[in-house]
Write a protein that holds these residues in place. Sequence first.
Motif, PDB file in Angstrom:
ATOM      1  N   VAL A  64       4.320  30.566 -38.205  1.00 34.08           N
ATOM      2  CA  VAL A  64       3.564  31.510 -39.017  1.00 34.08           C
ATOM      3  C   VAL A  64       2.444  32.175 -38.222  1.00 34.08           C
ATOM      4  O   VAL A  64       1.635  31.513 -37.565  1.00 34.08           O
ATOM      5  N   SER A  65       2.421  33.485 -38.312  1.00 26.46           N
ATOM      6  CA  SER A  65       1.367  34.303 -37.707  1.00 26.46           C
ATOM      7  C   SER A  65       1.320  35.605 -38.488  1.00 26.46           C
ATOM      8  O   SER A  65       2.144  35.848 -39.383  1.00 26.46           O
ATOM      9  N   PRO A  95       6.074  24.733 -42.443  1.00 27.51           N
ATOM     10  CA  PRO A  95       5.278  25.843 -41.900  1.00 27.51           C
ATOM     11  C   PRO A  95       4.460  25.360 -40.700  1.00 27.51           C
ATOM     12  O   PRO A  95       3.739  24.361 -40.796  1.00 27.51           O
ATOM     13  N   VAL A  96       4.591  26.040 -39.588  1.00 24.59           N
ATOM     14  CA  VAL A  96       3.826  25.744 -38.375  1.00 24.59           C
ATOM     15  C   VAL A  96       2.871  26.916 -38.161  1.00 24.59           C
ATOM     16  O   VAL A  96       3.313  28.034 -37.882  1.00 24.59           O
ATOM     17  N   ILE A  97       1.576  26.681 -38.315  1.00 26.62           N
ATOM     18  CA  ILE A  97       0.602  27.775 -38.251  1.00 26.62           C
ATOM     19  C   ILE A  97       0.242  28.034 -36.794  1.00 26.62           C
ATOM     20  O   ILE A  97      -0.483  27.263 -36.168  1.00 26.62           O
ATOM     21  N   LEU A  98       0.755  29.132 -36.267  1.00 26.13           N
ATOM     22  CA  LEU A  98       0.513  29.467 -34.861  1.00 26.13           C
ATOM     23  C   LEU A  98      -0.835  30.124 -34.663  1.00 26.13           C
ATOM     24  O   LEU A  98      -1.617  29.718 -33.805  1.00 26.13           O
ATOM     25  N   ARG A  99      -1.094  31.181 -35.448  1.00 25.66           N
ATOM     26  CA  ARG A  99      -2.310  31.982 -35.297  1.00 25.66           C
ATOM     27  C   ARG A  99      -2.952  32.200 -36.657  1.00 25.66           C
ATOM     28  O   ARG A  99      -2.273  32.165 -37.687  1.00 25.66           O
ATOM     29  N   ALA A 100      -4.243  32.417 -36.665  1.00 27.34           N
ATOM     30  CA  ALA A 100      -4.976  32.594 -37.918  1.00 27.34           C
ATOM     31  C   ALA A 100      -4.414  33.788 -38.689  1.00 27.34           C
ATOM     32  O   ALA A 100      -4.243  34.881 -38.140  1.00 27.34           O
ATOM     33  N   CYS A 101      -4.118  33.574 -39.959  1.00 26.43           N
ATOM     34  CA  CYS A 101      -3.609  34.640 -40.820  1.00 26.43           C
ATOM     35  C   CYS A 101      -3.717  34.164 -42.273  1.00 26.43           C
ATOM     36  O   CYS A 101      -3.949  32.982 -42.550  1.00 26.43           O
ATOM     37  N   ASP A 102      -3.537  35.078 -43.204  1.00 29.46           N
ATOM     38  CA  ASP A 102      -3.646  34.784 -44.636  1.00 29.46           C
ATOM     39  C   ASP A 102      -2.293  34.330 -45.156  1.00 29.46           C
ATOM     40  O   ASP A 102      -1.522  35.106 -45.711  1.00 29.46           O
ATOM     41  N   TRP A 103      -1.980  33.025 -44.960  1.00 32.01           N
ATOM     42  CA  TRP A 103      -0.649  32.517 -45.281  1.00 32.01           C
ATOM     43  C   TRP A 103      -0.584  31.675 -46.552  1.00 32.01           C
ATOM     44  O   TRP A 103       0.505  31.430 -47.074  1.00 32.01           O
ATOM     45  N   ARG A 104      -1.730  31.236 -47.076  1.00 30.58           N
ATOM     46  CA  ARG A 104      -1.686  30.258 -48.165  1.00 30.58           C
ATOM     47  C   ARG A 104      -1.146  30.835 -49.468  1.00 30.58           C
ATOM     48  O   ARG A 104      -0.699  30.085 -50.341  1.00 30.58           O
ATOM     49  N   GLY A 105      -1.165  32.158 -49.619  1.00 38.05           N
ATOM     50  CA  GLY A 105      -0.608  32.759 -50.823  1.00 38.05           C
ATOM     51  C   GLY A 105       0.878  33.041 -50.738  1.00 38.05           C
ATOM     52  O   GLY A 105       1.489  33.522 -51.705  1.00 38.05           O
ATOM     53  N   ALA A 106       1.497  32.743 -49.596  1.00 42.95           N
ATOM     54  CA  ALA A 106       2.933  32.952 -49.427  1.00 42.95           C
ATOM     55  C   ALA A 106       3.712  31.864 -50.170  1.00 42.95           C
ATOM     56  O   ALA A 106       3.155  30.813 -50.514  1.00 42.95           O
ATOM     57  N   PRO A 107       5.000  32.075 -50.407  1.00 42.07           N
ATOM     58  CA  PRO A 107       5.802  31.047 -51.107  1.00 42.07           C
ATOM     59  C   PRO A 107       5.762  29.684 -50.436  1.00 42.07           C
ATOM     60  O   PRO A 107       5.839  28.658 -51.109  1.00 42.07           O
ATOM     61  N   PHE A 108       5.623  29.649 -49.108  1.00 44.21           N
ATOM     62  CA  PHE A 108       5.558  28.366 -48.403  1.00 44.21           C
ATOM     63  C   PHE A 108       4.147  27.792 -48.382  1.00 44.21           C
ATOM     64  O   PHE A 108       3.926  26.708 -47.828  1.00 44.21           O
TER      65      PHE A 108
END
Length: 311
Positions: A64-65, A95-108
């Motif tokens: 994820v990025s 989910p493997v968080i590679l770089r800072a991004c707004d991912w928490r609202g995604a389905p995963f």
Amino acid sequence: MASLFFSYSHADEVLRDQLERQLSLLKRQGVIEVWHDRRIDAGQDFAAEIDRHIETDDIILLLVSSDFLASDYCYDIEMKRAMDRHDAGEAIVIPVILRACDWRGAPFGKLNATPPDGKPITQYPDRDQALLEVAKAVRAAANRVEPPHLTREPLRPSSQARRASTPRSSNLRLAKEFTDRDRDRFKHESFEYIAKFFENSLDELERRNPGIETGFRRVDANRFTAAVYKNGRAISRCTVFIGGIGADGIAYLASESTESNAMNESLSIRSDEHDLYLTSLGMQRGTGSHLSQEGAAEYYWSMLIERLQGN
């Protein structure tokens, strides 16, 4: 043996390669076999091969990025189908968080991400430690995968049989050409890594050593200062900033300053056939060539604390 699929943006290929190397022991032990789209041979149907692995592999890593989230193919096709299989109990999505991004609202976003607490890999002072956390999560997931004869009919061919039927070289990595955008991204990621490395190291230095106090100040997006005090007396100060010699430089100055016309050392962005890296001019020590982000951060950190070690 659990099968593992990488879902990722090609902008993150360097990080994917680093992660795959961290998974080497799991591959050697026969715990997992991995696949990503760079394994597609000439003449094969690109989309069909990806679909086959999304539909059959046991573990799906979402790397994820912001680029992953911006990719229609990664997000709308790979991720959504992966989540359907995860919800149906047919696969394990991590989910493997590679770089800072707004991912928490995604389905995963409902899933437990790795590294722990969803801290991006690029923000770890020690990137190997971050990648190790991912490897631990993959091993744990592989241990939860049931043998194929309990979960699937008909049986899939074993990995050994598949490899035997399609022999090929493992040396398939071709030389890459890096764009100005690639270099700029790497420069800013490297600066952010060095800043976080300094901030964490200063906190730990103060915690472990009575009488030592430290200061870290982020001046702006391109500059930070650091200071070390012993019994209230300033022992060492520095400024690290984007600039220096050349547009791709990250410079070190052994004092606090808002100017960019002086420095004691400078790192530049370089590349070989496969990776971007940093190299120093060697103004303070012997030239440091082919430095990783961690190596570059350690190089600058040693310059800050060498005065402390002499007091």
